[in-house]
Design a protein around this motif. Structure first.
Motif, short mmCIF file in Angstrom:
data_model
loop_
_atom_site.label_atom_id
_atom_site.label_comp_id
_atom_site.label_asym_id
_atom_site.label_seq_id
_atom_site.Cartn_x
_atom_site.Cartn_y
_atom_site.Cartn_z
N ALA A 46 0.83 -1.21 0.00
CA ALA A 46 0.00 0.00 0.00
C ALA A 46 0.86 1.26 0.00
CB ALA A 46 -0.94 -0.01 1.22
N ILE A 47 1.92 1.24 0.78
CA ILE A 47 2.84 2.39 0.84
C ILE A 47 3.47 2.63 -0.53
CG2 ILE A 47 5.05 3.17 1.79
CD1 ILE A 47 4.18 1.67 4.42
N LEU A 48 3.90 1.56 -1.18
CA LEU A 48 4.54 1.69 -2.49
C LEU A 48 3.54 2.14 -3.55
CD1 LEU A 48 6.84 -1.47 -2.36
CD2 LEU A 48 7.51 0.93 -2.03
N LEU A 49 2.30 1.64 -3.48
CA LEU A 49 1.26 2.11 -4.41
C LEU A 49 1.01 3.59 -4.20
CD1 LEU A 49 -1.26 -0.86 -4.21
CD2 LEU A 49 -0.07 -0.08 -6.29
N ASP A 50 0.96 4.01 -2.95
CA ASP A 50 0.74 5.43 -2.62
C ASP A 50 1.86 6.30 -3.18
OD1 ASP A 50 -0.78 7.49 -1.02
OD2 ASP A 50 1.20 7.66 -0.07
N LYS A 51 3.07 5.74 -3.27
CA LYS A 51 4.20 6.48 -3.82
C LYS A 51 4.19 6.50 -5.35
CE LYS A 51 7.36 5.84 0.03
NZ LYS A 51 8.64 5.28 0.50
N GLY A 52 3.24 5.77 -5.95
CA GLY A 52 3.09 5.79 -7.40
C GLY A 52 3.84 4.71 -8.15
N LEU A 53 4.38 3.72 -7.44
CA LEU A 53 5.08 2.64 -8.14
C LEU A 53 4.09 1.76 -8.90
CD1 LEU A 53 7.20 3.53 -5.95
CD2 LEU A 53 8.06 1.21 -6.10
N SER A 54 4.54 1.19 -9.98
CA SER A 54 3.70 0.32 -10.79
C SER A 54 3.61 -1.07 -10.15
CB SER A 54 4.28 0.18 -12.20
OG SER A 54 5.48 -0.60 -12.17
N SER A 73 -4.54 -2.58 -3.82
CA SER A 73 -4.91 -1.38 -4.58
C SER A 73 -6.41 -1.12 -4.50
CB SER A 73 -4.48 -1.53 -6.04
OG SER A 73 -4.86 -0.41 -6.79
N LYS A 74 -7.20 -2.18 -4.63
CA LYS A 74 -8.66 -2.04 -4.54
C LYS A 74 -9.05 -1.52 -3.16
CE LYS A 74 -12.95 -4.63 -4.94
NZ LYS A 74 -13.58 -5.94 -5.13
N CYS A 75 -8.46 -2.07 -2.12
CA CYS A 75 -8.76 -1.60 -0.76
C CYS A 75 -8.28 -0.17 -0.56
CB CYS A 75 -8.11 -2.51 0.28
SG CYS A 75 -8.87 -4.14 0.40
N LEU A 76 -7.12 0.15 -1.10
CA LEU A 76 -6.57 1.49 -0.97
C LEU A 76 -7.48 2.53 -1.62
CD1 LEU A 76 -4.08 3.07 0.07
CD2 LEU A 76 -2.99 2.62 -2.12
N ASN A 77 -8.04 2.17 -2.75
CA ASN A 77 -8.86 3.11 -3.52
C ASN A 77 -10.35 3.06 -3.20
OD1 ASN A 77 -6.75 4.29 -5.17
ND2 ASN A 77 -6.58 2.26 -6.08
N HIS A 78 -10.85 1.90 -2.74
CA HIS A 78 -12.29 1.76 -2.55
C HIS A 78 -12.65 1.05 -1.25
CE1 HIS A 78 -12.65 3.01 -6.71
NE2 HIS A 78 -11.82 2.06 -7.07
N ILE A 87 -1.15 5.05 6.22
CA ILE A 87 -0.09 5.72 5.47
C ILE A 87 0.06 7.16 5.97
CG2 ILE A 87 0.58 6.58 3.19
CD1 ILE A 87 -0.76 3.95 2.07
N ALA A 88 -1.05 7.84 6.18
CA ALA A 88 -1.01 9.22 6.67
C ALA A 88 -0.34 9.27 8.04
CB ALA A 88 -2.41 9.80 6.74
N ARG A 89 -0.66 8.31 8.90
CA ARG A 89 -0.05 8.28 10.24
C ARG A 89 1.44 7.99 10.18
NH1 ARG A 89 -4.11 6.35 14.83
NH2 ARG A 89 -6.02 7.25 14.00
#
Length: 92
Positions: A46-54, A73-78, A87-89
């Motif tokens: 999730a952290i890596l997806l948030d950073k924009g990695l493929s 990714s699905k959980c992160l977005n929906h 991630i914010a914390r």
């Protein structure tokens, strides 16, 4: 206690926990070491997806399957917002 009450009890306990040693010991008692590693790996994805990695980059870096990356990714977005809040914390 009903299953819902059991879940609420666990959530309440985790919300009150502020001692890393206690939390680590509790996780070790509740989960196998592999389950803890799997959960930690999903958070890392999730952290890596948030950073924009493929997906491809994450798969190479972590060894996580494309299925796991897609699920995170699905959980992160929906999802319920847990990954986003975590991630914010971590950023503070």
């Amino acid at each position: 206690m009903t299953e819902d009450q059991q879940v609420k009890t666990l959530i309440s306990l985790l919300a009150k926990a502020d001692d890393e040693g206690f939390i680590g010991a509790l996780l070790e008692d509740l989960f196998t070491y592999k389950e803890i590693r799997d959960i930690a790996s999903r958070l890392n994805v999730a952290i890596l997806l948030d950073k924009g990695l493929s997906y491809n980059e994450i798969e190479k870096l972590t060894g996580a399957s494309a299925t796991t990356i897609a699920r995170v990714s699905k959980c992160l977005n929906h999802g319920a917002g847990g990954y986003t809040e975590a991630i914010a914390r971590l950023k503070t």
